[in-house]
Motif scaffolding. Structure first.
Motif, short mmCIF file in Angstrom:
data_model
loop_
_atom_site.label_atom_id
_atom_site.label_comp_id
_atom_site.label_asym_id
_atom_site.label_seq_id
_atom_site.Cartn_x
_atom_site.Cartn_y
_atom_site.Cartn_z
N MET A 161 0.81 -1.18 0.00
CA MET A 161 0.00 0.00 0.00
C MET A 161 0.87 1.27 0.00
N ILE A 162 1.89 1.29 0.86
CA ILE A 162 2.79 2.45 0.94
C ILE A 162 3.60 2.56 -0.35
N LEU A 163 4.04 1.44 -0.89
CA LEU A 163 4.83 1.48 -2.12
C LEU A 163 4.01 1.99 -3.29
N GLU A 164 2.73 1.66 -3.32
CA GLU A 164 1.84 2.18 -4.37
C GLU A 164 1.72 3.69 -4.25
N LEU A 165 1.58 4.18 -3.04
CA LEU A 165 1.48 5.62 -2.81
C LEU A 165 2.79 6.30 -3.21
N GLU A 166 3.91 5.71 -2.84
CA GLU A 166 5.21 6.27 -3.20
C GLU A 166 5.33 6.39 -4.72
N LYS A 167 4.96 5.34 -5.42
CA LYS A 167 5.03 5.34 -6.89
C LYS A 167 4.12 6.43 -7.47
N LYS A 168 2.91 6.52 -6.95
CA LYS A 168 1.95 7.51 -7.43
C LYS A 168 2.47 8.93 -7.20
N VAL A 169 2.98 9.20 -6.01
CA VAL A 169 3.49 10.53 -5.69
C VAL A 169 4.67 10.87 -6.59
N LYS A 170 5.56 9.93 -6.83
CA LYS A 170 6.72 10.18 -7.70
C LYS A 170 6.27 10.48 -9.13
N GLU A 171 5.34 9.70 -9.64
CA GLU A 171 4.84 9.92 -11.01
C GLU A 171 4.15 11.28 -11.11
N ASN A 172 3.31 11.59 -10.13
CA ASN A 172 2.60 12.87 -10.15
C ASN A 172 3.56 14.05 -9.98
N THR A 173 4.58 13.88 -9.15
CA THR A 173 5.57 14.94 -8.95
C THR A 173 6.32 15.22 -10.24
N PHE A 174 6.67 14.17 -10.97
CA PHE A 174 7.34 14.34 -12.27
C PHE A 174 6.45 15.12 -13.22
N PHE A 191 -0.51 22.97 -2.17
CA PHE A 191 0.82 22.85 -2.79
C PHE A 191 1.90 22.73 -1.73
N LYS A 192 1.79 23.50 -0.66
CA LYS A 192 2.78 23.46 0.42
C LYS A 192 2.84 22.08 1.08
N VAL A 193 1.68 21.51 1.38
CA VAL A 193 1.63 20.18 2.00
C VAL A 193 2.19 19.14 1.03
N TYR A 194 1.84 19.25 -0.24
CA TYR A 194 2.34 18.28 -1.22
C TYR A 194 3.87 18.38 -1.34
N ALA A 195 4.40 19.61 -1.34
CA ALA A 195 5.85 19.78 -1.41
C ALA A 195 6.53 19.15 -0.20
N LYS A 196 5.91 19.28 0.98
CA LYS A 196 6.45 18.65 2.20
C LYS A 196 6.47 17.14 2.05
N ILE A 197 5.41 16.59 1.50
CA ILE A 197 5.33 15.14 1.33
C ILE A 197 6.39 14.66 0.33
N THR A 198 6.61 15.40 -0.75
CA THR A 198 7.62 14.98 -1.73
C THR A 198 9.02 15.05 -1.13
N THR A 199 9.27 16.04 -0.27
CA THR A 199 10.56 16.12 0.42
C THR A 199 10.74 14.91 1.32
N ALA A 240 -6.05 10.18 1.97
CA ALA A 240 -6.05 11.63 1.79
C ALA A 240 -4.81 12.08 1.01
N THR A 241 -3.66 11.49 1.30
CA THR A 241 -2.43 11.83 0.59
C THR A 241 -2.54 11.45 -0.88
N SER A 242 -3.13 10.31 -1.14
CA SER A 242 -3.33 9.88 -2.52
C SER A 242 -4.24 10.86 -3.27
N ARG A 243 -5.31 11.28 -2.62
CA ARG A 243 -6.24 12.25 -3.24
C ARG A 243 -5.57 13.61 -3.43
N LEU A 244 -4.77 14.02 -2.45
CA LEU A 244 -4.03 15.27 -2.57
C LEU A 244 -3.12 15.23 -3.79
N SER A 245 -2.42 14.14 -3.96
CA SER A 245 -1.50 13.99 -5.09
C SER A 245 -2.24 14.18 -6.42
#
Length: 152
Positions: free
Chosen positions: A1-14, A68-76, A119-124
């Motif tokens: 579950m966490i790895l899926e979120l990590e992958k999603k956040v990385k793809e969306n960040t790109f 945007f600020k929260v998302y930037a914190k999560i990507t960091t 919530a993090t997934s939806r934010l992304s």
């Protein structure tokens, strides 16, 4: 579950980073870019620097800036591998209320960690959409100050 979120956040960040970079290329003059590059370390922007500058340049609501600020914190945190730590969602207490109030759904589990994960997934996903909106038609979101109805 966490790895899926990590992958999603990385793809969306790109995707977000590319949209913002293209926005800068299309809307800033050469002189502006030289100034901006001079402000960044080694003439290279981090994702967080791009997001901060984007939020400063584009007129958007305070809630969107907060997203945007929260998302930037999560990507960091993701870059620092904190997201993979099982206790990660307990470590972002400053953002719990914001994430849950803004992005949790009635169908989410009662477990706080699962709510935060969802919530993090939806934010992304929301940040991708917001970035597309603000880069394609930023003038629509210009906010006007209070208007005096007695003046013309």
């Amino acid at each position: 579950m966490i790895l899926e979120l990590e992958k999603k956040v990385k793809e969306n960040t790109f995707l977000i980073e590319n949209l913002i970079s293209n926005y800068f290329l299309n809307h800033l003059s050469k002189k502006d870019m030289q100034t901006i590059n001079g402000l960044s370390a080694n003439n290279k922007f981090t994702f967080n620097q791009k997001v901060k500058l984007f939020c400063d340049l584009v007129t958007m609501s305070n809630i969107d800036q907060a997203k945007f600020k929260v998302y930037a914190k999560i990507t960091t945190d993701l870059e620092n591998n904190d997201l993979l730590n099982p206790a990660y969602f307990q470590n972002i207490r400053n953002y719990h209320t914001f994430l849950i109030n803004t992005y949790s759904a009635a169908s989410d589990s009662n477990c706080t960690q699962v709510k935060l994960f969802s919530a993090t997934s939806r934010l992304s996903n929301n940040i991708v959409r917001l970035t597309q909106v603000y880069t394609e038609k930023p003038q629509i979101y210009a906010q006007k100050g209070p208007r005096n109805i007695f003046s013309r």
